[in-house]
Design a protein around this motif. Structure first.
Motif, short mmCIF file in Angstrom:
data_model
loop_
_atom_site.label_atom_id
_atom_site.label_comp_id
_atom_site.label_asym_id
_atom_site.label_seq_id
_atom_site.Cartn_x
_atom_site.Cartn_y
_atom_site.Cartn_z
N ALA A 1 0.71 -1.16 0.04
CA ALA A 1 0.00 -0.04 0.18
C ALA A 1 0.78 1.28 0.04
N LYS A 2 2.05 1.12 0.69
CA LYS A 2 3.11 2.27 0.72
C LYS A 2 3.46 2.67 -0.66
N GLN A 3 3.82 1.68 -1.46
CA GLN A 3 4.32 1.69 -2.90
C GLN A 3 2.94 2.34 -3.52
N VAL A 4 1.85 1.86 -3.37
CA VAL A 4 0.94 2.05 -4.32
C VAL A 4 0.51 3.78 -4.11
N LEU A 5 0.48 4.24 -2.72
CA LEU A 5 0.27 5.53 -2.59
C LEU A 5 1.33 6.41 -2.94
N SER A 6 2.38 5.99 -3.06
CA SER A 6 3.60 6.68 -3.31
C SER A 6 3.68 7.19 -5.01
N ILE A 7 3.37 5.92 -5.57
CA ILE A 7 3.35 6.27 -7.12
C ILE A 7 2.38 6.95 -7.81
N ALA A 8 1.02 6.76 -6.82
CA ALA A 8 -0.22 7.75 -7.04
C ALA A 8 0.20 9.01 -6.94
N HIS A 9 0.70 9.13 -6.11
CA HIS A 9 0.76 10.71 -5.63
C HIS A 9 1.74 11.45 -6.67
N ARG A 10 2.76 10.71 -7.09
CA ARG A 10 3.72 11.13 -8.08
C ARG A 10 3.15 11.36 -9.45
N CYS A 11 1.95 10.60 -9.68
CA CYS A 11 1.04 10.87 -10.94
C CYS A 11 0.12 12.15 -10.85
N ALA A 12 -0.55 12.02 -9.80
CA ALA A 12 -1.75 12.76 -9.34
C ALA A 12 -1.76 14.09 -8.28
N SER A 13 -0.56 14.42 -7.83
CA SER A 13 -0.30 15.41 -6.81
C SER A 13 -0.97 16.84 -7.24
N ALA A 14 -0.90 17.03 -8.69
CA ALA A 14 -1.41 18.07 -9.23
C ALA A 14 -2.84 18.32 -9.49
N TYR A 15 -3.47 17.03 -9.31
CA TYR A 15 -4.69 16.97 -9.56
C TYR A 15 -5.72 16.50 -8.31
N PRO A 16 -6.01 17.26 -7.13
CA PRO A 16 -6.57 16.76 -6.05
C PRO A 16 -8.12 16.49 -5.92
N GLY A 17 -8.73 16.69 -7.20
CA GLY A 17 -10.23 16.37 -7.17
C GLY A 17 -10.45 15.53 -8.30
N CYS A 18 -9.30 14.78 -8.76
CA CYS A 18 -9.57 13.63 -9.78
C CYS A 18 -10.33 12.46 -9.30
N ARG A 19 -11.08 11.89 -10.33
CA ARG A 19 -11.78 10.62 -9.71
C ARG A 19 -10.70 9.31 -9.74
N ILE A 20 -10.93 8.47 -8.80
CA ILE A 20 -10.12 7.26 -8.73
C ILE A 20 -10.46 5.80 -9.34
N ILE A 21 -9.97 5.16 -9.79
CA ILE A 21 -10.28 3.77 -9.91
C ILE A 21 -8.96 2.85 -9.59
N PHE A 22 -9.40 1.81 -8.94
CA PHE A 22 -8.34 1.04 -8.21
C PHE A 22 -8.79 -0.21 -8.79
N ALA A 23 -7.80 -1.07 -9.42
CA ALA A 23 -8.01 -2.46 -9.75
C ALA A 23 -6.92 -3.47 -9.20
N SER A 24 -7.42 -4.65 -8.96
CA SER A 24 -6.45 -5.66 -8.44
C SER A 24 -7.18 -6.98 -8.42
N ARG A 25 -6.44 -8.07 -8.88
CA ARG A 25 -6.78 -9.18 -8.86
C ARG A 25 -6.87 -10.03 -7.47
N ASN A 26 -5.57 -9.66 -6.55
CA ASN A 26 -5.60 -10.29 -5.20
C ASN A 26 -5.77 -9.38 -4.08
N GLY A 27 -5.65 -8.17 -4.29
CA GLY A 27 -5.64 -7.06 -3.40
C GLY A 27 -4.70 -7.46 -2.17
N ASP A 28 -4.88 -6.67 -1.18
CA ASP A 28 -3.96 -6.97 0.12
C ASP A 28 -3.95 -8.68 0.79
N ILE A 29 -3.64 -9.42 -0.12
CA ILE A 29 -4.11 -11.02 -0.01
C ILE A 29 -3.17 -11.33 1.25
#
Length: 232
Positions: free
Chosen positions: A48-76
């Motif tokens: 989850a820490k890696q996910v949030l880090s790269i997500a913020h790298r992409c979207a820090s300039a877009y605080p109101g963007c919609r978000i779609i999260f996909a995963s096969r296994n999740g935090d299994i």
């Protein structure tokens, strides 16, 4: 538009930025978690820490963007630990349970960035990334002016599951779709005519982001992606 096994479906989305991480990278991106309060940061799994880090790298300039999260296994890994504890008669921790559900990571990102826009969580077996991108496309058709942050994350299931993807590295991909960009991600689905791919679909997408194009075969379909200059 129905993703039929017998039809060709293709679309293109304006891709503004992207980032990815996987275990074993020669030069992994540095974790950027300063935007997350320490009380929330402590609850996050390593993935989850890696996910949030790269997500913020992409979207820090877009605080109101919609978000779609996909995963096969999740935090299994976290989910499996809870199940094993329950077998021993231990009640699940409320914190561990709340952080193990599929939308927990995207929820944590929304909280950390005070983003009140809608978010969507998708699990669709081995094709979870592909159908997550299809969802992103449909949402962009509905509201083209609102940027979308697409996130995919996965990790190998614990050995107890004895699955074929046990050798898959933990990994995450983030992509920011926004009409104000000069690049596009072209996507195409056709009937599968070749043997199924050995790598995970999401790892094939990382290949596309690295090299400009990639394909993946599985579940009766062939998926193709290509990075292009956006057509005027």
């Amino acid at each position: 538009m129905t993703p039929s096994e017998n039809k060709t479906i293709q679309w293109s989305m304006p891709l503004a930025s992207w980032a990815y991480w996987h275990e074993g990278m020669d030069e992994p991106p540095a974790l950027e978690l300063q935007f997350i309060e320490s009380s929330l940061r402590r609850k996050l799994s390593p993935l989850a820490k890696q996910v949030l880090s790269i997500a913020h790298r992409c979207a820090s300039a877009y605080p109101g963007c919609r978000i779609i999260f996909a995963s096969r296994n999740g935090d299994i890994s976290r989910t499996t630990t809870q199940l094993l504890q329950m077998l021993e008669g231990e009640p699940p921790s409320p914190t561990s349970f709340s952080m193990s559900v599929l939308n927990a990571t995207v929820g944590a990102y929304s909280i950390a960035t005070s983003n009140h826009a809608p978010n969507t969580a998708i699990a669709a077996s081995a094709s979870s990334l592909g159908f997550g991108l299809l969802e992103a496309h449909m949402q962009m058709l509905n509201q083209p002016a609102t940027p979308i942050l697409f996130i995919y994350a996965d990790e190998p299931p614990p050995a107890i599951y004895q699955t074929s993807d046990a050798d898959m590295p933990a990994h995450a991909v983030a992509m920011l779709f926004n009409v104000l960009t000069t690049h596009a991600l072209a996507c195409r689905i056709t009937p599968r005519t070749e043997p199924e791919s050995q790598q995970a679909q999401s790892m094939a997408m990382i290949d596309c982001l690295r090299h400009g194009s990639a394909s993946w075969q599985g579940e009766c379909r062939r998926w193709e992606w290509q990075l292009d200059e956006k057509q005027a």
